[in-house]
Design a protein around this motif. Structure first.
Motif, PDB file in Angstrom:
ATOM      1  N   PRO A 188     -10.120 -24.432  79.706  1.00 61.04           N
ATOM      2  CA  PRO A 188     -11.137 -23.470  79.251  1.00 61.04           C
ATOM      3  C   PRO A 188     -12.555 -23.834  79.660  1.00 61.04           C
ATOM      4  CG  PRO A 188      -9.563 -23.926  77.504  1.00 61.04           C
ATOM      5  CD  PRO A 188      -9.260 -24.893  78.607  1.00 61.04           C
ATOM      6  N   ASP A 207      -5.289 -17.564  86.105  1.00 63.61           N
ATOM      7  CA  ASP A 207      -5.910 -16.629  85.169  1.00 63.61           C
ATOM      8  C   ASP A 207      -6.523 -15.412  85.858  1.00 63.61           C
ATOM      9  OD1 ASP A 207      -7.830 -18.319  86.328  1.00 63.61           O
ATOM     10  OD2 ASP A 207      -9.245 -17.935  84.701  1.00 63.61           O
ATOM     11  N   GLN A 208      -6.637 -15.460  87.185  1.00 64.29           N
ATOM     12  CA  GLN A 208      -7.226 -14.338  87.912  1.00 64.29           C
ATOM     13  C   GLN A 208      -6.195 -13.291  88.335  1.00 64.29           C
ATOM     14  OE1 GLN A 208      -9.872 -15.492  91.100  1.00 64.29           O
ATOM     15  NE2 GLN A 208     -10.601 -17.270  89.979  1.00 64.29           N
ATOM     16  N   ARG A 257      -6.139 -30.192  85.027  1.00 60.72           N
ATOM     17  CA  ARG A 257      -5.275 -29.305  84.246  1.00 60.72           C
ATOM     18  C   ARG A 257      -4.807 -30.020  82.987  1.00 60.72           C
ATOM     19  NH1 ARG A 257      -7.358 -26.398  87.236  1.00 60.72           N
ATOM     20  NH2 ARG A 257      -6.479 -24.769  88.606  1.00 60.72           N
ATOM     21  N   ASP A 298      -2.325  -8.657  84.988  1.00 60.12           N
ATOM     22  CA  ASP A 298      -0.998  -8.560  84.362  1.00 60.12           C
ATOM     23  C   ASP A 298      -0.086  -7.570  85.083  1.00 60.12           C
ATOM     24  OD1 ASP A 298      -1.706 -10.400  82.433  1.00 60.12           O
ATOM     25  OD2 ASP A 298      -2.420  -8.881  81.020  1.00 60.12           O
ATOM     26  N   SER A 333      -1.409 -22.589  88.065  1.00 59.69           N
ATOM     27  CA  SER A 333      -1.532 -23.011  86.663  1.00 59.69           C
ATOM     28  C   SER A 333      -2.872 -22.522  86.117  1.00 59.69           C
ATOM     29  CB  SER A 333      -1.421 -24.539  86.533  1.00 59.69           C
ATOM     30  OG  SER A 333      -2.427 -25.179  87.312  1.00 59.69           O
ATOM     31  N   MET A 334      -2.975 -22.531  84.792  1.00 58.65           N
ATOM     32  CA  MET A 334      -4.199 -22.057  84.142  1.00 58.65           C
ATOM     33  C   MET A 334      -5.237 -23.180  84.108  1.00 58.65           C
ATOM     34  SD  MET A 334      -3.478 -18.926  83.326  1.00 58.65           S
ATOM     35  CE  MET A 334      -4.587 -18.404  82.010  1.00 58.65           C
ATOM     36  N   ARG A 346       2.488 -13.597  87.081  1.00 58.30           N
ATOM     37  CA  ARG A 346       2.034 -14.864  86.501  1.00 58.30           C
ATOM     38  C   ARG A 346       3.185 -15.801  86.162  1.00 58.30           C
ATOM     39  NH1 ARG A 346      -2.991 -14.364  82.253  1.00 58.30           N
ATOM     40  NH2 ARG A 346      -4.510 -13.374  83.644  1.00 58.30           N
ATOM     41  N   ASP A 354     -11.627 -23.319  91.188  1.00 58.86           N
ATOM     42  CA  ASP A 354     -10.965 -22.492  90.188  1.00 58.86           C
ATOM     43  C   ASP A 354     -11.548 -21.085  90.172  1.00 58.86           C
ATOM     44  OD1 ASP A 354      -9.163 -24.416  89.380  1.00 58.86           O
ATOM     45  OD2 ASP A 354     -10.465 -25.201  87.802  1.00 58.86           O
ATOM     46  N   GLN A 385       3.783 -19.405  87.864  1.00 61.88           N
ATOM     47  CA  GLN A 385       3.768 -20.604  87.019  1.00 61.88           C
ATOM     48  C   GLN A 385       5.048 -21.409  87.197  1.00 61.88           C
ATOM     49  OE1 GLN A 385       3.315 -19.844  82.752  1.00 61.88           O
ATOM     50  NE2 GLN A 385       1.861 -21.523  82.644  1.00 61.88           N
ATOM     51  N   SER A 413      -7.253 -19.121  90.603  1.00 67.50           N
ATOM     52  CA  SER A 413      -6.324 -19.839  89.725  1.00 67.50           C
ATOM     53  C   SER A 413      -5.523 -18.767  88.993  1.00 67.50           C
ATOM     54  CB  SER A 413      -7.064 -20.773  88.754  1.00 67.50           C
ATOM     55  OG  SER A 413      -8.053 -20.074  88.045  1.00 67.50           O
TER      56      SER A 413
END
Length: 252
Positions: free
Chosen positions: A136, A149-150, A192, A153, A132-133, A160, A143, A164, A147
């Motif tokens: 912010p 976001d790392q 989260r 793409d 999960s993301m 991703r 993290d 998820q 996590s």
């Protein structure tokens, strides 16, 4: 060997971890610790450890719990290694071994084992966080290690959307066992808030209405724990929680 001359690992690692087949519990524990130390620093060795770990996860409750904890402690470092090494042979082997061990721990027969369930729930908690993301504002070291976001793409192994989705599957397993894992769910809410709090809070609010047929003392104990967990989430003062506080039908 690990601390003095790591170059020997390639030659002797597989032979050394075979000592886990010894009948002595203390030797098994020492080998598990050695596997954890090695694979945390060099996740490419997970593929060489997979079969031994699966064997150890099918031993006595004490050894099984320690083996699951070992895998849990390797989740972030393994995923980070895979994320940063693209589609290399070592990444593919590590990813395949990672998934095989995860699936082994979560197979129905193992999930029914009450002796090791707490350790399995902890593993699921870490998977939910990894898949999960982060919020912010998160500055947690965990993290930073790994996590969602790392994940690039265009990564050839890690997708991703798929991760998820898998994270939500893990979360639903925890939600289905809410009376046993309410503190874990509270932790997930805290870490989260943006990504998962809206999924957890409604279940946490209504779970006291669906308690199994325990004796009244145990039911009251569970209700008290649920209330404590919910109040700790309220202290976060998140706008995500506000709609649930005064919603009709909420019972905590």
């Amino acid at each position: 060997m690990f601390h003095r001359d790591q170059s020997l690992l390639n030659a002797y690692y597989v032979s050394l971890i075979q000592f886990a087949l010894d009948s002595t519990a203390q030797i098994k524990k020492q080998i598990i610790s050695f596997i954890e130390t090695t694979c945390k620093q060099m996740p490419q060795f997970l593929s060489k450890s997979k079969d031994i770990l699966k064997h150890l996860m099918d031993q006595s409750p004490t050894i099984t719990k320690r083996s699951i904890l070992c895998f849990t402690n390797l989740i972030r470092s393994t995923l980070s290694f895979i994320a940063h090494n693209g589609g290399s042979t070592e990444s593919v082997e590590a990813w395949n071994s990672f998934n095989e061990l995860r699936e082994f721990i979560l197979k129905p027969g193992n999930m029914a084992n009450e002796d090791t369930l707490v350790n399995t729930f902890k593993m699921l908690e870490i998977l939910v966080q990894c898949y999960s993301m982060p919020d912010p504002s998160s500055s947690r070291r965990a993290d930073a290690e790994f996590s969602l976001d790392q994940v690039p793409d265009t990564h050839p192994l890690l997708n991703r959307a798929s991760l998820q989705k898998e994270g939500l599957v893990c979360l639903n397993i925890l939600l289905d066992s809410i009376n046993d894992v309410n503190s874990i769910l509270t932790t997930i809410c805290k870490l989260r808030q943006t990504a998962l709090m809206a999924l957890v809070v409604p279940k946490l609010c209504t779970s006291s209405q669906d308690l199994p047929k325990f004796n009244s003392i145990k039911n009251e104990s569970i209700r008290h724990t649920l209330k404590t967990c919910f109040l700790s989430i309220l202290r976060l003062k998140s706008t995500i929680v506000t709609p649930f506080v005064q919603r009709p039908g909420i019972s905590i």
